[in-house]
Design a protein around this motif. Structure first.
Motif, mmCIF file in Angstrom:
data_model
loop_
_atom_site.group_PDB
_atom_site.id
_atom_site.type_symbol
_atom_site.label_atom_id
_atom_site.label_comp_id
_atom_site.label_asym_id
_atom_site.label_seq_id
_atom_site.Cartn_x
_atom_site.Cartn_y
_atom_site.Cartn_z
ATOM 1 N N THR A 174 0.840 -1.201 0.000
ATOM 2 C CA THR A 174 0.000 0.000 0.000
ATOM 3 C C THR A 174 0.874 1.250 0.000
ATOM 4 O OG1 THR A 174 -1.809 -1.161 1.121
ATOM 5 C CG2 THR A 174 -1.804 1.251 1.256
ATOM 6 N N ALA A 175 1.920 1.248 0.803
ATOM 7 C CA ALA A 175 2.830 2.402 0.843
ATOM 8 C C ALA A 175 3.537 2.593 -0.493
ATOM 9 C CB ALA A 175 3.856 2.217 1.961
ATOM 10 N N ASP A 176 3.781 1.496 -1.203
ATOM 11 C CA ASP A 176 4.438 1.572 -2.510
ATOM 12 C C ASP A 176 3.502 2.068 -3.614
ATOM 13 O OD1 ASP A 176 6.771 0.638 -1.379
ATOM 14 O OD2 ASP A 176 6.529 -1.426 -2.092
ATOM 15 N N GLU A 177 2.206 2.151 -3.325
ATOM 16 C CA GLU A 177 1.207 2.589 -4.306
ATOM 17 C C GLU A 177 0.415 3.768 -3.730
ATOM 18 O OE1 GLU A 177 -1.124 -0.935 -4.857
ATOM 19 O OE2 GLU A 177 0.321 -1.838 -6.206
ATOM 20 N N PRO A 178 1.044 4.923 -3.565
ATOM 21 C CA PRO A 178 0.346 6.053 -2.951
ATOM 22 C C PRO A 178 -0.688 6.686 -3.886
ATOM 23 C CG PRO A 178 2.467 6.770 -3.748
ATOM 24 C CD PRO A 178 2.403 5.270 -3.968
ATOM 25 N N VAL A 179 -1.547 7.488 -3.303
ATOM 26 C CA VAL A 179 -2.519 8.255 -4.082
ATOM 27 C C VAL A 179 -1.750 9.317 -4.863
ATOM 28 C CG1 VAL A 179 -4.426 9.888 -3.923
ATOM 29 C CG2 VAL A 179 -4.400 7.855 -2.454
ATOM 30 N N THR A 180 -1.900 9.295 -6.178
ATOM 31 C CA THR A 180 -1.211 10.270 -7.022
ATOM 32 C C THR A 180 -2.189 11.188 -7.745
ATOM 33 O OG1 THR A 180 -1.133 8.682 -8.843
ATOM 34 C CG2 THR A 180 0.801 8.786 -7.392
ATOM 35 N N TYR A 181 -3.472 10.890 -7.640
ATOM 36 C CA TYR A 181 -4.483 11.720 -8.278
ATOM 37 C C TYR A 181 -4.914 12.836 -7.316
ATOM 38 C CZ TYR A 181 -7.537 8.760 -5.441
ATOM 39 O OH TYR A 181 -8.117 8.086 -4.394
ATOM 40 N N THR A 182 -5.648 13.793 -7.839
ATOM 41 C CA THR A 182 -6.169 14.869 -7.005
ATOM 42 C C THR A 182 -7.476 14.415 -6.369
ATOM 43 O OG1 THR A 182 -5.226 16.510 -8.505
ATOM 44 C CG2 THR A 182 -6.946 17.276 -6.996
ATOM 45 N N PRO A 183 -7.521 14.331 -5.032
ATOM 46 C CA PRO A 183 -8.766 13.922 -4.372
ATOM 47 C C PRO A 183 -9.845 15.001 -4.498
ATOM 48 C CG PRO A 183 -6.884 13.607 -2.922
ATOM 49 C CD PRO A 183 -6.410 14.407 -4.094
ATOM 50 N N TRP A 184 -11.075 14.554 -4.488
ATOM 51 C CA TRP A 184 -12.219 15.451 -4.536
ATOM 52 C C TRP A 184 -12.295 16.225 -3.224
ATOM 53 C CZ3 TRP A 184 -16.829 15.553 -1.618
ATOM 54 C CH2 TRP A 184 -17.810 16.431 -2.120
ATOM 55 N N GLU A 185 -12.641 17.502 -3.322
ATOM 56 C CA GLU A 185 -12.800 18.338 -2.137
ATOM 57 C C GLU A 185 -14.177 18.942 -2.127
ATOM 58 O OE1 GLU A 185 -9.784 21.242 -1.258
ATOM 59 O OE2 GLU A 185 -8.290 20.078 -2.366
ATOM 60 N N ASP A 186 -14.810 18.885 -0.972
ATOM 61 C CA ASP A 186 -16.094 19.561 -0.789
ATOM 62 C C ASP A 186 -15.798 20.990 -0.384
ATOM 63 O OD1 ASP A 186 -18.610 20.439 -0.224
ATOM 64 O OD2 ASP A 186 -19.017 18.969 1.353
ATOM 65 N N LYS A 187 -16.069 21.906 -1.275
ATOM 66 C CA LYS A 187 -15.758 23.307 -1.028
ATOM 67 C C LYS A 187 -16.861 23.994 -0.207
ATOM 68 C CE LYS A 187 -12.379 23.320 -4.227
ATOM 69 N NZ LYS A 187 -11.067 23.548 -4.243
#
Length: 95
Positions: A78-91
């Motif tokens: 899991t650590a070797d496959e981090p989130v690289t996309y932009t997460p959705w944000e509730d503005k």
């Protein structure tokens, strides 16, 4: 996984909890942003992590691999496959 089947280092309840937490953490991804690229990257990452979790769980269930070792392995993957996309944000905008 070729580690020893039984290590005896962690009580079974603790090992089960560690494995369940590792599976949960691997699959608990933030939702992707609104772009197609973010959605594609999210989908690919989720598929990879589901595959990793299934592999580790199959080793425990079908081949009696040590649960604590399996949890550590899944955490490393899991650590070797981090989130690289932009997460959705509730503005906080009104619906």
């Amino acid at each position: 996984m070729s580690e020893p089947i039984t290590s005896g280092a962690v009580p079974v309840e603790g090992a089960v909890t560690a494995l369940l937490r590792a599976v949960h953490d691997a699959l608990d991804l933030p939702l992707p942003g609104l772009t197609d690229r973010d959605e594609r990257e999210y989908s690919l990452l989720l598929r990879r992590r589901v595959s990793d979790a299934r592999c580790v769980l199959a080793g425990v269930v079908q081949q009696d691999h040590d649960m604590e070792v399996a949890a550590r392995l899944l955490r490393r993957w899991t650590a070797d496959e981090p989130v690289t996309y932009t997460p959705w944000e509730d503005k906080g905008a009104p619906a």
